[in-house]
Design a protein around this motif. Structure first.
Motif, mmCIF file in Angstrom:
data_model
loop_
_atom_site.group_PDB
_atom_site.id
_atom_site.type_symbol
_atom_site.label_atom_id
_atom_site.label_comp_id
_atom_site.label_asym_id
_atom_site.label_seq_id
_atom_site.Cartn_x
_atom_site.Cartn_y
_atom_site.Cartn_z
ATOM 1 N N SER A 41 4.498 4.884 -22.853
ATOM 2 C CA SER A 41 4.525 5.248 -24.273
ATOM 3 C C SER A 41 3.805 4.209 -25.130
ATOM 4 O O SER A 41 3.106 4.554 -26.090
ATOM 5 C CB SER A 41 5.972 5.396 -24.754
ATOM 6 O OG SER A 41 6.634 6.423 -24.045
ATOM 7 N N GLU A 42 3.977 2.918 -24.781
ATOM 8 C CA GLU A 42 3.405 1.847 -25.597
ATOM 9 C C GLU A 42 1.996 1.473 -25.160
ATOM 10 O O GLU A 42 1.240 0.877 -25.937
ATOM 11 C CB GLU A 42 4.302 0.600 -25.523
ATOM 12 C CG GLU A 42 5.708 0.811 -26.057
ATOM 13 C CD GLU A 42 5.724 1.053 -27.554
ATOM 14 O OE1 GLU A 42 4.771 0.617 -28.232
ATOM 15 O OE2 GLU A 42 6.681 1.695 -28.041
ATOM 16 N N GLY A 43 1.636 1.809 -23.903
ATOM 17 C CA GLY A 43 0.301 1.467 -23.395
ATOM 18 C C GLY A 43 0.142 0.018 -23.049
ATOM 19 O O GLY A 43 -0.988 -0.453 -22.855
ATOM 20 N N SER A 44 1.244 -0.703 -22.947
ATOM 21 C CA SER A 44 1.168 -2.132 -22.686
ATOM 22 C C SER A 44 2.486 -2.619 -22.126
ATOM 23 O O SER A 44 3.560 -2.204 -22.591
ATOM 24 C CB SER A 44 0.842 -2.891 -23.982
ATOM 25 O OG SER A 44 1.181 -4.246 -23.891
ATOM 26 N N PHE A 45 2.421 -3.521 -21.126
ATOM 27 C CA PHE A 45 3.637 -4.091 -20.562
ATOM 28 C C PHE A 45 4.316 -5.015 -21.576
ATOM 29 O O PHE A 45 5.546 -5.062 -21.661
ATOM 30 C CB PHE A 45 3.307 -4.869 -19.274
ATOM 31 C CG PHE A 45 3.141 -3.985 -18.083
ATOM 32 C CD1 PHE A 45 4.176 -3.811 -17.175
ATOM 33 C CD2 PHE A 45 1.943 -3.301 -17.854
ATOM 34 C CE1 PHE A 45 4.016 -2.983 -16.064
ATOM 35 C CE2 PHE A 45 1.786 -2.481 -16.751
ATOM 36 C CZ PHE A 45 2.841 -2.318 -15.854
ATOM 37 N N ALA A 46 3.506 -5.758 -22.355
ATOM 38 C CA ALA A 46 4.070 -6.669 -23.350
ATOM 39 C C ALA A 46 4.816 -5.897 -24.443
ATOM 40 O O ALA A 46 5.933 -6.243 -24.828
ATOM 41 C CB ALA A 46 2.965 -7.532 -23.952
ATOM 42 N N LYS A 47 4.176 -4.825 -24.961
ATOM 43 C CA LYS A 47 4.825 -4.023 -26.009
ATOM 44 C C LYS A 47 6.065 -3.304 -25.474
ATOM 45 O O LYS A 47 7.053 -3.147 -26.176
ATOM 46 C CB LYS A 47 3.834 -3.016 -26.583
ATOM 47 C CG LYS A 47 2.710 -3.662 -27.400
ATOM 48 C CD LYS A 47 1.767 -2.600 -27.949
ATOM 49 C CE LYS A 47 0.655 -3.248 -28.768
ATOM 50 N NZ LYS A 47 -0.303 -2.228 -29.290
ATOM 51 N N ALA A 48 6.002 -2.880 -24.201
ATOM 52 C CA ALA A 48 7.169 -2.239 -23.584
ATOM 53 C C ALA A 48 8.324 -3.221 -23.506
ATOM 54 O O ALA A 48 9.486 -2.861 -23.737
ATOM 55 C CB ALA A 48 6.809 -1.720 -22.196
ATOM 56 N N GLY A 49 8.015 -4.497 -23.186
ATOM 57 C CA GLY A 49 9.052 -5.516 -23.138
ATOM 58 C C GLY A 49 9.697 -5.722 -24.497
ATOM 59 O O GLY A 49 10.920 -5.869 -24.604
ATOM 60 N N GLU A 50 8.877 -5.742 -25.553
ATOM 61 C CA GLU A 50 9.422 -5.883 -26.911
ATOM 62 C C GLU A 50 10.325 -4.707 -27.263
ATOM 63 O O GLU A 50 11.383 -4.877 -27.878
ATOM 64 C CB GLU A 50 8.267 -5.987 -27.912
ATOM 65 C CG GLU A 50 7.444 -7.260 -27.769
ATOM 66 C CD GLU A 50 6.252 -7.265 -28.714
ATOM 67 O OE1 GLU A 50 6.114 -6.296 -29.500
ATOM 68 O OE2 GLU A 50 5.466 -8.234 -28.662
ATOM 69 N N ARG A 51 9.911 -3.517 -26.875
ATOM 70 C CA ARG A 51 10.698 -2.310 -27.177
ATOM 71 C C ARG A 51 12.036 -2.323 -26.445
ATOM 72 O O ARG A 51 13.069 -1.925 -27.003
ATOM 73 C CB ARG A 51 9.898 -1.075 -26.791
ATOM 74 C CG ARG A 51 10.622 0.243 -26.997
ATOM 75 C CD ARG A 51 9.687 1.404 -26.717
ATOM 76 N NE ARG A 51 10.387 2.673 -26.749
ATOM 77 C CZ ARG A 51 9.810 3.862 -26.563
ATOM 78 N NH1 ARG A 51 8.497 3.910 -26.344
ATOM 79 N NH2 ARG A 51 10.502 4.971 -26.596
ATOM 80 N N LEU A 52 12.020 -2.812 -25.198
ATOM 81 C CA LEU A 52 13.250 -2.826 -24.390
ATOM 82 C C LEU A 52 14.073 -4.090 -24.587
ATOM 83 O O LEU A 52 15.199 -4.173 -24.094
ATOM 84 C CB LEU A 52 12.889 -2.669 -22.906
ATOM 85 C CG LEU A 52 12.216 -1.354 -22.498
ATOM 86 C CD1 LEU A 52 11.793 -1.422 -21.029
ATOM 87 C CD2 LEU A 52 13.166 -0.174 -22.727
ATOM 88 N N GLY A 53 13.501 -5.080 -25.273
ATOM 89 C CA GLY A 53 14.215 -6.329 -25.498
ATOM 90 C C GLY A 53 14.253 -7.230 -24.281
ATOM 91 O O GLY A 53 15.197 -8.014 -24.119
ATOM 92 N N VAL A 54 13.254 -7.122 -23.407
ATOM 93 C CA VAL A 54 13.170 -7.973 -22.214
ATOM 94 C C VAL A 54 11.764 -8.543 -22.136
ATOM 95 O O VAL A 54 10.852 -8.145 -22.871
ATOM 96 C CB VAL A 54 13.504 -7.185 -20.921
ATOM 97 C CG1 VAL A 54 14.931 -6.673 -20.944
ATOM 98 C CG2 VAL A 54 12.511 -6.042 -20.721
ATOM 99 N N GLY A 55 11.572 -9.489 -21.198
ATOM 100 C CA GLY A 55 10.256 -10.101 -21.047
ATOM 101 C C GLY A 55 9.262 -9.194 -20.338
ATOM 102 O O GLY A 55 9.633 -8.247 -19.632
ATOM 103 N N ARG A 56 7.974 -9.492 -20.522
ATOM 104 C CA ARG A 56 6.914 -8.712 -19.889
ATOM 105 C C ARG A 56 7.043 -8.743 -18.370
ATOM 106 O O ARG A 56 6.854 -7.720 -17.700
ATOM 107 C CB ARG A 56 5.556 -9.262 -20.306
ATOM 108 C CG ARG A 56 4.375 -8.523 -19.694
ATOM 109 C CD ARG A 56 3.068 -9.242 -20.001
ATOM 110 N NE ARG A 56 1.930 -8.497 -19.483
ATOM 111 C CZ ARG A 56 1.552 -8.450 -18.210
ATOM 112 N NH1 ARG A 56 2.256 -9.106 -17.286
ATOM 113 N NH2 ARG A 56 0.485 -7.742 -17.844
ATOM 114 N N SER A 57 7.404 -9.887 -17.838
ATOM 115 C CA SER A 57 7.499 -10.019 -16.382
ATOM 116 C C SER A 57 8.618 -9.145 -15.817
ATOM 117 O O SER A 57 8.480 -8.575 -14.721
ATOM 118 C CB SER A 57 7.745 -11.476 -16.005
ATOM 119 O OG SER A 57 8.948 -11.965 -16.585
#
Length: 345
Positions: A41-57
């Motif tokens: 949905s976000e097109g990015s692992f970093a943005k997905a992490g922000e959305r889920l409240g967890v780190g990119r890794s």
């Protein structure tokens, strides 16, 4: 071989239980799917992490575990962008409907808690109070809240909230069950009453000892137990089971017999208050009336109540309290000296 045999065999061999493996797999899949849907949905692992409240890794690890579980590459990843593979696009489309249903289900629950009141409220009440007080107020409630449906069950037995799926119960007397929330609506007054015609022919009892000389009318519960009259002497509640020449298992029949002048009976204030005001009944021994009973509205937990249940409780509490059910104030109350005879503890 049934499921139980399989579980026992797994325990003996030290193998993981199939149910445990399944639950672990589902938990892992759910975490991976949520991470996958967020990245898609976000097109990015970093943005997905922000959305889920967890780190990119953490997002990356969960997606990799999901890809390993499916044996399928879901994303084409470069240093500049992230795109779904054809298989990833298909998986996203299939998952999207299920996730949407989950979101809708959660929003529906939140709306029940915080949104406009709607749905079914299942109510239990004692028979007499339900007929005389609760039922007449329901039409007004339904008009005020047309999206709420009411299911009323009249029963003098203790309420089983769980098995009968009861949301709210109206109970009388003394509430001794600490597992429920009991909110007192009004005090429960018990009045010893007779018709004026009976009082003119036989007089009224002026002491407790005189009760045995009068024609008494008893009420029998559906359980078979006969209602014991109660009086308060020296700060203590005393019970009295009169010898009756008439016994009914319907409170309205008891009231009818008293109105006809057939005898005296102790009845709840909500049954007799209008008749006392109309001078169709007179009260005896009001100085001995017990004062530790109540009419209660009960429910299991004050937290997480649906809006429909909250508005029903508040509405009925206000409406019942607004009724004039006080039958022992200013109505031919007999002023008598306290007596300790005639009643067993």
């Amino acid at each position: 071989m049934n499921h139980s045999d399989t579980s026992d065999r797994c325990l003996r061999l030290g193998l993981p239980n199939r149910a445990d493996v399944l639950s672990t797999s589902i938990a892992a899949s759910y975490t991976g799917i949520m991470a996958f849907m967020a990245v898609a949905s976000e097109g990015s692992f970093a943005k997905a992490g922000e959305r889920l409240g967890v780190g990119r890794s953490a997002v990356s690890r969960n997606v990799q575990k999901l890809e390993a579980q499916l044996s399928t590459r879901l994303f084409l990843r470069t240093t500049r962008n992230t795109q779904l593979t054809r298989e990833g696009q298909r998986f996203f489309e299939n998952c999207h409907q299920g996730v949407s249903h989950l979101v809708e289900a959660m929003n529906d629950m939140l709306e029940l808690r915080e949104g406009p009141p709607r749905g079914l409220v299942r109510i239990s009440s004692t028979v007499g109070f339900g007929r005389k007080v609760v039922a007449p107020l329901l039409e007004k409630f339904v008009k005020a809240y047309p999206d709420i449906a009411i299911d009323l069950l009249l029963d003098d037995r203790p309420t089983d909230f769980t098995s009968e799926r009861i949301d709210v119960a109206f109970r009388d007397g003394r509430i001794e069950d600490s597992s429920i929330i009991a909110r007192q609506l009004i005090p429960m007054q018990m009045a010893l009453c007779a018709a004026p015609s009976y009082a003119a022919a036989h007089g009224l009892p002026h002491t407790l000892e005189e009760l045995c000389r009068h024609d008494c009318i008893n009420f029998r519960f559906s359980s078979g137990r006969v209602f014991e009259w109660e009086f308060k002497l020296d700060g203590r509640v005393r019970k009295y089971l009169p010898t009756a020449h008439l016994t009914f298992n319907d409170a309205d029949l008891v009231l009818h017999a008293v109105l006809q002048g057939s005898g005296i009976a102790q009845m709840a204030g909500y049954q007799v208050s209008n008749h006392i005001v109309a001078k169709e009944l007179v009260v005896a021994l009001s100085a001995y009336a017990p004062d530790d009973r109540g009419h209660y509205i009960c429910y299991l937990n004050r937290q997480h109540l649906p809006t429909r249940t909250r508005v029903f409780i508040d509405f009925m509490a206000a409406q019942v309290r607004a009724l004039d059910l006080n039958c022992l104030s200013g109505f031919n109350a007999t002023a008598i000296r306290p007596s300790t005879g005639g009643i067993a503890a």
